[in-house]
Design an enzyme around this catalytic site. Structure first.
Site, PDB file in Angstrom:
ATOM      1  N   ASP A  27      15.567  32.620  35.930  1.00 22.29           N
ATOM      2  CA  ASP A  27      15.867  33.337  34.810  1.00 22.29           C
ATOM      3  C   ASP A  27      16.555  34.390  35.193  1.00 22.29           C
ATOM      4  O   ASP A  27      17.770  35.214  34.278  1.00 22.29           O
ATOM      5  CB  ASP A  27      15.045  33.591  34.345  1.00 22.29           C
ATOM      6  CG  ASP A  27      14.259  32.748  32.987  1.00 22.29           C
ATOM      7  OD1 ASP A  27      13.245  32.687  32.917  1.00 22.29           O
ATOM      8  OD2 ASP A  27      14.819  31.558  34.130  1.00 22.29           O
ATOM      9  N   LEU A  70      14.645  37.325  22.862  1.00 19.52           N
ATOM     10  CA  LEU A  70      14.162  38.494  23.264  1.00 19.52           C
ATOM     11  C   LEU A  70      15.483  39.224  24.195  1.00 19.52           C
ATOM     12  O   LEU A  70      15.556  38.584  24.574  1.00 19.52           O
ATOM     13  CB  LEU A  70      12.780  38.929  24.022  1.00 19.52           C
ATOM     14  CG  LEU A  70      11.558  38.659  23.628  1.00 19.52           C
ATOM     15  CD1 LEU A  70      10.473  38.937  24.094  1.00 19.52           C
ATOM     16  CD2 LEU A  70      11.312  39.299  22.323  1.00 19.52           C
ATOM     17  N   TYR A 120      20.231  33.896  35.119  1.00 22.18           N
ATOM     18  CA  TYR A 120      20.968  33.609  34.239  1.00 22.18           C
ATOM     19  C   TYR A 120      21.133  34.656  33.264  1.00 22.18           C
ATOM     20  O   TYR A 120      21.936  35.019  33.011  1.00 22.18           O
ATOM     21  CB  TYR A 120      20.195  32.230  33.274  1.00 22.18           C
ATOM     22  CG  TYR A 120      20.828  32.327  31.772  1.00 22.18           C
ATOM     23  CD1 TYR A 120      20.129  33.013  31.095  1.00 22.18           C
ATOM     24  CD2 TYR A 120      21.364  31.386  31.446  1.00 22.18           C
ATOM     25  CE1 TYR A 120      20.448  33.484  29.203  1.00 22.18           C
ATOM     26  CE2 TYR A 120      21.687  31.334  30.005  1.00 22.18           C
ATOM     27  CZ  TYR A 120      21.059  31.829  29.505  1.00 22.18           C
ATOM     28  OH  TYR A 120      21.966  32.089  28.381  1.00 22.18           O
ATOM     29  N   LYS A 158       4.622  39.167  29.898  1.00 18.95           N
ATOM     30  CA  LYS A 158       6.011  37.896  28.811  1.00 18.95           C
ATOM     31  C   LYS A 158       5.666  36.534  30.687  1.00 18.95           C
ATOM     32  O   LYS A 158       5.678  36.494  31.390  1.00 18.95           O
ATOM     33  CB  LYS A 158       7.126  38.548  29.677  1.00 18.95           C
ATOM     34  CG  LYS A 158       8.166  37.198  29.310  1.00 18.95           C
ATOM     35  CD  LYS A 158       9.673  38.023  29.481  1.00 18.95           C
ATOM     36  CE  LYS A 158      10.606  36.996  28.818  1.00 18.95           C
ATOM     37  NZ  LYS A 158      10.714  36.128  28.856  1.00 18.95           N
ATOM     38  N   ASP A 199       5.957  33.482  31.217  1.00 18.90           N
ATOM     39  CA  ASP A 199       6.884  32.228  32.576  1.00 18.90           C
ATOM     40  C   ASP A 199       6.617  31.049  31.634  1.00 18.90           C
ATOM     41  O   ASP A 199       6.152  30.207  32.485  1.00 18.90           O
ATOM     42  CB  ASP A 199       7.735  33.119  33.494  1.00 18.90           C
ATOM     43  CG  ASP A 199       8.754  31.852  33.969  1.00 18.90           C
ATOM     44  OD1 ASP A 199       9.617  31.753  32.655  1.00 18.90           O
ATOM     45  OD2 ASP A 199       8.961  31.827  35.240  1.00 18.90           O
ATOM     46  N   CYS A 249      19.736   8.624  50.701  1.00 21.31           N
ATOM     47  CA  CYS A 249      20.000   7.005  51.927  1.00 21.31           C
ATOM     48  C   CYS A 249      19.188   5.861  51.581  1.00 21.31           C
ATOM     49  O   CYS A 249      18.396   5.755  51.609  1.00 21.31           O
ATOM     50  CB  CYS A 249      19.911   7.195  53.681  1.00 21.31           C
ATOM     51  SG  CYS A 249      19.480   6.657  54.839  1.00 21.31           S
ATOM     52  N   GLU A 290       2.684  43.436  26.818  1.00 21.75           N
ATOM     53  CA  GLU A 290       1.884  42.323  26.877  1.00 21.75           C
ATOM     54  C   GLU A 290       2.533  41.520  27.585  1.00 21.75           C
ATOM     55  O   GLU A 290       3.452  41.828  27.629  1.00 21.75           O
ATOM     56  CB  GLU A 290       1.387  41.401  25.468  1.00 21.75           C
ATOM     57  CG  GLU A 290       3.017  40.818  24.444  1.00 21.75           C
ATOM     58  CD  GLU A 290       2.810  40.697  23.701  1.00 21.75           C
ATOM     59  OE1 GLU A 290       2.235  41.282  22.696  1.00 21.75           O
ATOM     60  OE2 GLU A 290       3.521  39.513  23.142  1.00 21.75           O
ATOM     61  N   CYS A 296      21.245   8.229  60.055  1.00 25.80           N
ATOM     62  CA  CYS A 296      21.329   7.095  60.124  1.00 25.80           C
ATOM     63  C   CYS A 296      22.723   6.642  60.579  1.00 25.80           C
ATOM     64  O   CYS A 296      23.037   5.446  60.410  1.00 25.80           O
ATOM     65  CB  CYS A 296      20.030   5.986  60.044  1.00 25.80           C
ATOM     66  SG  CYS A 296      20.767   5.585  58.280  1.00 25.80           S
ATOM     67  N   TYR A 306       1.700  34.804  21.383  1.00 21.34           N
ATOM     68  CA  TYR A 306       1.396  36.134  21.261  1.00 21.34           C
ATOM     69  C   TYR A 306       1.979  36.127  20.045  1.00 21.34           C
ATOM     70  O   TYR A 306       2.252  37.963  19.365  1.00 21.34           O
ATOM     71  CB  TYR A 306       2.068  36.676  22.678  1.00 21.34           C
ATOM     72  CG  TYR A 306       3.128  35.442  22.582  1.00 21.34           C
ATOM     73  CD1 TYR A 306       4.128  35.302  21.398  1.00 21.34           C
ATOM     74  CD2 TYR A 306       3.200  34.703  24.331  1.00 21.34           C
ATOM     75  CE1 TYR A 306       5.240  34.907  22.363  1.00 21.34           C
ATOM     76  CE2 TYR A 306       4.419  33.941  23.661  1.00 21.34           C
ATOM     77  CZ  TYR A 306       4.919  34.065  23.203  1.00 21.34           C
ATOM     78  OH  TYR A 306       6.754  33.675  23.438  1.00 21.34           O
ATOM     79  N   CYS A 345      16.484   3.277  58.175  1.00 22.45           N
ATOM     80  CA  CYS A 345      16.978   4.792  58.797  1.00 22.45           C
ATOM     81  C   CYS A 345      15.586   5.839  59.849  1.00 22.45           C
ATOM     82  O   CYS A 345      14.589   5.501  59.141  1.00 22.45           O
ATOM     83  CB  CYS A 345      16.952   5.777  57.203  1.00 22.45           C
ATOM     84  SG  CYS A 345      17.243   7.325  57.352  1.00 22.45           S
ATOM     85  N   CYS A 385      24.305   8.895  55.895  1.00 24.47           N
ATOM     86  CA  CYS A 385      23.053   9.159  56.278  1.00 24.47           C
ATOM     87  C   CYS A 385      23.288  10.374  57.107  1.00 24.47           C
ATOM     88  O   CYS A 385      23.738   9.539  58.644  1.00 24.47           O
ATOM     89  CB  CYS A 385      22.072   8.717  56.228  1.00 24.47           C
ATOM     90  SG  CYS A 385      20.382   9.420  56.390  1.00 24.47           S
ATOM     91  N   LYS A 400      12.396  43.013  32.775  1.00 22.38           N
ATOM     92  CA  LYS A 400      11.948  42.020  33.170  1.00 22.38           C
ATOM     93  C   LYS A 400      11.002  42.499  34.820  1.00 22.38           C
ATOM     94  O   LYS A 400      12.430  43.935  34.735  1.00 22.38           O
ATOM     95  CB  LYS A 400      12.599  41.357  33.646  1.00 22.38           C
ATOM     96  CG  LYS A 400      13.025  39.971  31.843  1.00 22.38           C
ATOM     97  CD  LYS A 400      12.769  38.897  32.545  1.00 22.38           C
ATOM     98  CE  LYS A 400      13.904  37.358  31.991  1.00 22.38           C
ATOM     99  NZ  LYS A 400      13.738  36.685  32.320  1.00 22.38           N
TER     100      LYS A 400
HETATM  101  S1  IVH Z   1       7.714  37.189  21.024  1.00 25.73           S
HETATM  102  C1  IVH Z   1      10.300  37.193  17.985  1.00 25.73           C
HETATM  103  N1  IVH Z   1       6.265  37.351  23.637  1.00 25.73           N
HETATM  104  O1  IVH Z   1       9.791  34.905  25.952  1.00 25.73           O
HETATM  105  C2  IVH Z   1      10.030  38.009  19.194  1.00 25.73           C
HETATM  106  N2  IVH Z   1       8.013  36.237  23.737  1.00 25.73           N
HETATM  107  O2  IVH Z   1      13.194  35.896  26.564  1.00 25.73           O
HETATM  108  C3  IVH Z   1       9.765  36.642  20.181  1.00 25.73           C
HETATM  109  N3  IVH Z   1       8.006  35.188  25.611  1.00 25.73           N
HETATM  110  O3  IVH Z   1      11.710  33.207  23.847  1.00 25.73           O
HETATM  111  C4  IVH Z   1       9.125  35.762  21.069  1.00 25.73           C
HETATM  112  N4  IVH Z   1       5.923  36.084  26.291  1.00 25.73           N
HETATM  113  O4  IVH Z   1       9.669  32.259  25.124  1.00 25.73           O
HETATM  114  C5  IVH Z   1       7.199  36.784  22.974  1.00 25.73           C
HETATM  115  N5  IVH Z   1       4.542  37.279  24.830  1.00 25.73           N
HETATM  116  C6  IVH Z   1       5.360  37.303  24.758  1.00 25.73           C
HETATM  117  C7  IVH Z   1       5.955  36.771  26.148  1.00 25.73           C
HETATM  118  C8  IVH Z   1       7.575  35.775  24.851  1.00 25.73           C
HETATM  119  C9  IVH Z   1       6.777  35.377  26.722  1.00 25.73           C
HETATM  120  C10 IVH Z   1       9.220  34.663  25.732  1.00 25.73           C
HETATM  121  C11 IVH Z   1       9.043  33.280  24.979  1.00 25.73           C
HETATM  122  C12 IVH Z   1      11.180  33.898  24.363  1.00 25.73           C
HETATM  123  C13 IVH Z   1      10.873  34.515  25.240  1.00 25.73           C
HETATM  124  C14 IVH Z   1      12.165  35.153  25.264  1.00 25.73           C
END
Ligand code: IVH
Length: 667
Positions: free
Chosen positions: A33, A83, A36, A115, A117, A421, A113, A408, A223, A426, A405, A311
């Protein structure tokens, strides 16, 4: 190569689209992530600096790709948004200021809260029953993965007291210990490993056969809300509490703060707390707490204005790539490995990291001599994620893709992104197969580990697995540092392996897709190796846990002439080919009908416990549920132990296990 902004933009656009497709459509991302987000950020920056360049269909203007073809596509009742992300406290502060400004002086409260993964899903309950589960897809419509979601252990299928129609938004994940176990099994089967728990969860949810999904212990946390009718909640913190009191999986760690100034403290607190969660967390989500204020703030095309993801920096370091070596796995898959100048990362010194495959190397343009960035997230094996092009030394050398390979020199085939391979002879594969054959969980040959396996093969003493049984004191004396005593011990270990159970032998053969548990089941079902070798696909699919694909793999394995030769030779060497009485399920055995889950580190190989439980009529599963009878817990047991306790499942130690077996069987 010239690098005008227009050219850079075009390339970047293509890159980000490709990753969007890999992530959203194929559920098979190739980069982290964080990597990205860097690309995405660069795209945004270029568009801001050169607005004329900006493509009107740029990924910055919409949420993602299109859904998979193979599942039914269903429109979301309420769009699923993503988000905005930030890595800087400065930007977080700017977000908080923006919120206050847009609320025109009204005081804002915030909920903080974790996040998670994982993968975003939407789940609908109607009249208390789970009726629909969708992936996010492109945000407008997603894939109907209801059947897969129904397999998730911590997601109730029916919930009393829910409003007549309610949709939850949440995240599906694979708990870290389950991820480690899944990769371990894949390694044993010679299958490519998942790079991280998120990929593993994505790969699992994408499976069309929900029975396969059910075998992997996915979990979920809820959530948020989608479309809901008849709900009178007013804030995000109330929602968290309500989710938990409905008995649904929610966040038990969240903070409700009344002043923007307290947000940062909560975010830092979460950074400390998150190491103990059973899910991987890569950040904090900060949400405006009051729903009425959320409504006032509204949203942009891509994301709500009332929430942001902060993050945490992943553990990364920069170091020199000294050389690249190639690992040949048991099934011939070739993995390029970066040999690094040792560097400290997540508390340990790292001198090797995976380069995944050759497509990744080309895409990242990694060369020997480069300064590379290595990342380690959680339990994941360290990986090279990028190159510092500004510091590329003039003498850096491209990495050559092997045409044959590297061990081998046999022919290679491309399978997906992997090179494999295909040679039968091998020695790279042979070393791994030998190591597996002799492993504690298989034929359990003491003294025959990775190093010895390589020595035996390199010395030309073993060209085929069965030649283990032709070794003599004299032959072994030719090996480096092999004294008479060690040679005698090794030979004794080899001799003892002739009398191993049929289940162990089946496992040791290394049939693709056939792990220790299935090997035991096959041994019990067929009773002898000759019966198993004669089994047809239709016979095999009668066996519990054997699907069409696995059945075909087994049949194909025994049809190969090399396998037949191996079995003939092993038979001549005097190996036991019949199920031993102790392997055949004891009717009315101590554990008759009992379901076990094994967790933590035990003093004996896990496979031994599996065998003993099965021989006493019990079965072993991968994850704890209300149906589990016993959890056998060793040292450092983690989330399974927690789960067992929370469900009131009986937890026993190794000692208690021995006692139970001993009492009843007089073992
Ligand atoms: S709220 C409109 N809360 O993170 C709000 N997302 O990078 C939508 N995610 O698409 C998301 N923990 O897949 C929310 N506590 C949390 C989250 C959360 C993980 C993910 C979710 C979202 C992505 C965005």
């Amino acid at each position: 190569m010239s690098n005008s902004p227009a050219q850079r933009y075009a390339r970047l656009l293509q890159e980000v689209r490709r990753h969007d497709h890999l992530y959203y459509v194929q559920a098979q991302p190739e980069i982290s992530d964080a990597a990205y987000d860097r690309l995405y950020r660069e795209l945004v920056d270029l568009e801001t600096a050169h607005p004329k360049l900006a493509d009107e269909n740029s990924p910055t203007r919409k949420v993602g790709g299109t859904p998979l073809d193979s599942f039914r596509t269903v429109a979301h009742a309420l769009r699923m948004q993503s988000l905005s992300n930030t890595y800087s406290e400065q930007e977080l502060t700017e977000f908080l200021d923006r919120v206050e400004k847009n609320l025109h002086g009204q005081a804002a409260e915030f909920a903080i809260e974790p996040k998670v993964d994982g993968l975003a899903v939407s789940i609908r309950y109607e009249n208390g029953l789970l009726t629909l589960g969708l992936t996010r897809g492109d945000g407008e419509k997603g894939d109907d993965i209801t059947e897969n979601l129904k397999t998730i252990r911590n997601l109730p299928l029916s919930v009393p007291d829910l409003p007549p129609r309610i949709e939850f938004r949440g995240e599906v994940y694979l708990p870290e210990p389950a991820f480690a176990a899944l990769n371990q099994t894949r390694a044993k089967k010679g299958e490519p490993l998942f790079a991280n728990p998120r990929n593993a969860a994505a790969g699992t949810l994408k499976l069309l056969d929900s029975r396969e999904v059910a075998k992997r212990p996915l979990a979920i946390v809820l959530y948020g809300l989608g479309e809901s009718v008849g709900l009178s909640l007013k804030t995000q913190s109330e929602l968290h509490q309500q989710i938990l009191s409905w008995g649904l999986p929610g966040h038990s760690w969240f903070r409700h703060v009344h002043k923007p100034a307290d947000v940062l403290t909560a975010v830092r607190e979460l950074d400390q707390a998150r190491t103990k969660f059973s899910f991987a967390t890569d950040g904090a989500v900060i949400k405006v707490n009051r729903f009425d204020q959320q409504k006032v703030l509204g949203q942009t095309d891509k994301a709500p204005r009332w929430a942001i993801a902060y993050k945490y920096a992943p553990d990364q370091s920069e170091t020199r790539l000294l050389s690249v070596t190639f690992q040949v796995g048991r099934t011939g898959v070739i993995t390029p490995v970066a040999e690094l100048d040792p560097v400290l990362l997540s508390g340990s010194t790292v001198s090797r990291a995976t380069l995944h495959n050759f497509e990744e190397i080309a895409r990242k343009d990694i060369r020997v001599g480069d300064l590379v960035r290595v990342e380690k997230a959680g339990e994941v094996i360290p990986a090279v994620i990028s190159v510092n092009l500004d510091k590329r030394p003039p003498q850096s050398k491209p990495i050559c893709v092997p045409r044959q390979c590297p061990v081998c020199e046999g022919p290679l085939v491309k399978e997906d992104v992997f090179l494999r391979c295909t040679s039968r002879d091998c020695i790279g594969q042979l070393k791994r197969r030998l190591q597996h054959f002799a492993h504690r969980g298989a034929m359990d040959i003491e003294g025959l580990g990775e190093v010895m396996a390589a020595q035996l093969v390199d010395a030309g003493l073993i060209l085929h697995l069965d030649q283990i049984y032709d070794l003599t004191q004299e032959k072994l004396s030719a090996l480096d540092r092999m004294g008479d005593k060690s040679a005698a011990n090794l030979l004794a270990g080899i001799d003892a392996s002739r009398r191993r159970t049929l289940g162990r032998l089946i496992f040791a053969l290394g049939i693709p897709q056939v792990g220790a548990v299935l090997s035991e089941t096959l041994a019990r079902h067929f009773g002898s190796l000759s019966a198993l070798t004669k089994a047809k696909v239709a016979d095999l699919t009668q066996v519990k846990d054997v699907g069409e694909k696995v059945a075909e793999e087994i049949v194909a394995f025994f049809q190969e002439s090399a396998s037949r030769r191996l079995l003939d030779a092993l038979k001549k060497a005097g190996l036991n080919f019949e199920a031993l009485p102790e392997e055949l399920a004891v009717r009315g055995g101590v554990f008759s009908g009992k379901k076990f889950v094994i967790t933590g580190t035990l003093t004996q190989p896990r496979e031994d416990f599996i065998r003993r439980i099965q021989s006493q009529g019990g079965s072993v599963a991968g994850s704890v549920s209300a149906k589990t009878d016993f959890v056998l817990a060793g040292e450092e047991a983690g989330s399974k132990l927690e789960k067992a306790r929370s469900l009131g499942v009986r937890v026993i130690s190794e000692k208690e296990f021995e006692k139970l077996v001993g009492q009843k069987t007089g073992e």
